[in-house]
Motif scaffolding. Structure first.
Motif, PDB file in Angstrom:
ATOM      1  N   LEU A   1      15.850  24.982  39.454  1.00  0.00           N
ATOM      2  CA  LEU A   1      15.976  23.546  39.716  1.00  0.00           C
ATOM      3  C   LEU A   1      17.060  23.258  40.755  1.00  0.00           C
ATOM      4  O   LEU A   1      16.868  22.423  41.654  1.00  0.00           O
ATOM      5  N   VAL A   2      18.181  23.944  40.652  1.00  0.00           N
ATOM      6  CA  VAL A   2      19.247  23.711  41.625  1.00  0.00           C
ATOM      7  C   VAL A   2      18.824  24.242  42.993  1.00  0.00           C
ATOM      8  O   VAL A   2      19.225  23.697  44.035  1.00  0.00           O
TER       9      VAL A   2
ATOM     10  N   ILE B   1      23.452  22.905  34.894  1.00  0.00           N
ATOM     11  CA  ILE B   1      22.239  22.127  34.643  1.00  0.00           C
ATOM     12  C   ILE B   1      21.502  22.667  33.423  1.00  0.00           C
ATOM     13  O   ILE B   1      21.064  21.912  32.553  1.00  0.00           O
TER      14      ILE B   1
ATOM     15  N   GLY C   1      26.174  25.822  39.611  1.00  0.00           N
ATOM     16  CA  GLY C   1      25.576  24.527  39.292  1.00  0.00           C
ATOM     17  C   GLY C   1      24.316  24.681  38.474  1.00  0.00           C
ATOM     18  O   GLY C   1      24.027  23.864  37.588  1.00  0.00           O
ATOM     19  N   GLY C   2      23.561  25.738  38.745  1.00  0.00           N
ATOM     20  CA  GLY C   2      22.352  25.995  37.968  1.00  0.00           C
ATOM     21  C   GLY C   2      22.644  26.248  36.505  1.00  0.00           C
ATOM     22  O   GLY C   2      21.926  25.775  35.619  1.00  0.00           O
TER      23      GLY C   2
ATOM     24  N   ARG D   1      23.175  21.555  30.293  1.00  0.00           N
ATOM     25  CA  ARG D   1      23.000  20.128  29.992  1.00  0.00           C
ATOM     26  C   ARG D   1      21.619  19.830  29.427  1.00  0.00           C
ATOM     27  O   ARG D   1      21.463  18.948  28.576  1.00  0.00           O
ATOM     28  N   ILE D   2      20.584  20.542  29.915  1.00  0.00           N
ATOM     29  CA  ILE D   2      19.223  20.275  29.447  1.00  0.00           C
ATOM     30  C   ILE D   2      18.794  21.266  28.357  1.00  0.00           C
ATOM     31  O   ILE D   2      17.657  21.245  27.911  1.00  0.00           O
TER      32      ILE D   2
ATOM     33  N   GLY E   1      17.553  26.347  35.157  1.00  0.00           N
ATOM     34  CA  GLY E   1      18.635  25.675  35.877  1.00  0.00           C
ATOM     35  C   GLY E   1      18.795  26.210  37.284  1.00  0.00           C
ATOM     36  O   GLY E   1      18.987  25.429  38.240  1.00  0.00           O
TER      37      GLY E   1
END
Length: 404
Positions: free
Chosen positions: A39-40, A25, A21-22, A28-29, A36
């Motif tokens: 943040l995850v 992310i 998932g990181g 996407r950014i 990422g």
């Protein structure tokens, strides 16, 4: 059923799922994978969802990840890259200025002298793992700035150890010049002896071992042997008071020029391990932070502390880098590259908390400062410094200009 969710298999699966998932992310950014992953980690940790806490299992995996990551990074460097005189100046000034800045800020906010000394101590740290991984991700490990950062960060670890020893002794009223001298000699002796032994003895032994019929039959043997030595180096580094990742890095540097013909590539094998465990390490940096512990008073101190932590490293490391021959842009890259405090400052903060030197509020501020400085460097690198520009150097490695 509860035992199923607490099993190592489930926790490992969950951590790797979170790491995936990181990466999503980060994509996407349009940021570094490190951002990422952190943040995850914040998302699934106590700060938001509370799915994962910083258990002994998570801490152990994260520790392995940092060790393996720096072992891999070591393959990109020579010992002379670390021992360049410029790196000593960058590390020395980059420890003194942040210590003064952190101490001054804590005094300004009304903390007692013991807490102020420890805040300054935490500000001296540099986490080599974060910057090294970002530079590796960007393909910049062979630049002059990267060599200065990695070399200075290894020396910084020795100096930060001395500052921690001095600060603890001063606060405890047991300061001794002899004690500090012993700590210094042990740290320097480890780096010199471990590097020399790896380069002159172990690496040559691995080459001879690679030519034997035994290794022809079991080509994975040398890789297992090398990983054993990497963790052994990491253990001995911790025994002398250094970070384990410094030991692993020295091991990687020692094995850099080992040419194998029958065995699997040491670097390639370690990189596969790094992909798994380093991802968990970066996720753990988000998990360890608990934003619920932040109070309005701490927010103000945290904002000021983070600003001081970044500026003191940029100034304290950037100016010596510039005076040492790097161009203006690379000097700033060095300054920001030395800014992440990461897990190193978190460990210092924990030592202060457990010793009763700092309170819970200061501890939370130091942990979150470590996290914020860790996040800022990848963002600055990707969105500011590395957008097609580069520095040029003469034959002696001095910066002579910037170009595209």
């Amino acid at each position: 059923m509860e035992s199923l969710f607490t099993s190592p298999e489930f926790q490992m699966s969950l951590l790797l799922f979170v790491a995936l998932g990181g990466y999503l992310i980060a994509s996407r950014i349009n940021q570094s994978a490190v951002i990422g992953l952190i943040l995850v980690g914040l998302l699934v940790g106590p700060s938001v969802l509370g799915w994962i806490t910083y258990t002994d299992f998570v801490r152990s995996l994260a520790h392995l990840g940092a060790v393996i990551l720096l072992f891999v990074i070591g393959f990109e460097f020579n010992m002379k890259d670390i021992l360049h005189p410029r790196n000593f100046a960058i590390a020395a000034v980059g420890v003194i200025v942040p210590w003064i800045g952190g101490w001054w800020l804590a005094v300004l906010f009304g903390f007692d002298s013991a807490s102020a000394i420890f805040v300054g101590t935490a500000c001296t740290a540099t986490s080599i793992a974060i910057t090294a991984n970002v530079l590796k991700e960007l393909g910049k490990l062979q630049t002059e700035a990267a060599k200065a950062i990695i070399g200075a960060a290894v020396i910084d670890d020795v100096l930060a150890l001395l500052v921690l020893a001095i600060s603890t002794d001063v606060v405890g009223g047991s300061f001794s010049y002899l004690g500090i001298a012993v700590v210094t000699v042990k740290a320097v002796a480890f780096i010199v002896l471990a590097g020399a032994f790896g380069l002159l003895v172990i690496s040559k032994f691995l080459v001879r071992l690679d030519a034997t019929p035994f290794v022809r039959k079991y080509p994975e043997f040398i890789f297992i042997f090398a990983m054993m030595l990497a963790f052994l180096y990491a253990m001995f580094a911790e025994l002398v008071g250094l970070s384990a990742i410094v030991g692993a890095f020295i091991a990687g540097v020692s094995f850099k020029d080992v040419e194998l013909h029958q065995s699997h590539s040491l670097k390639e094998g370690a990189e596969y391990l790094q992909i798994i465990f380093a991802s968990i390490f970066f996720v753990s940096l988000g998990i360890i932070a608990d934003l619920h512990q932040v109070t309005p008073e701490i927010v103000i101190f945290l904002a000021a502390l983070t600003l001081v932590a970044i500026l003191t490293k940029v100034i304290g490391c950037g100016i010596p880098a510039k005076l040492g021959g790097l161009c203006g842009k690379d000097s700033l890259i060095v300054g920001f590259g030395m800014a992440p405090r990461g897990e190193v400052a978190m460990i210092v903060a924990l030592i202060g908390l457990e010793a009763g030197i700092i309170g819970q509020g200061v501890y939370v501020a130091l942990v979150l400062m470590s996290l914020l400085t860790t996040i800022i460097t990848p963002i600055v690198y990707r969105n500011w410094f590395y957008k097609g520009e580069y520095c040029t150097y003469d034959d002696k490695g001095a910066g002579i200009g910037e170009g595209r």
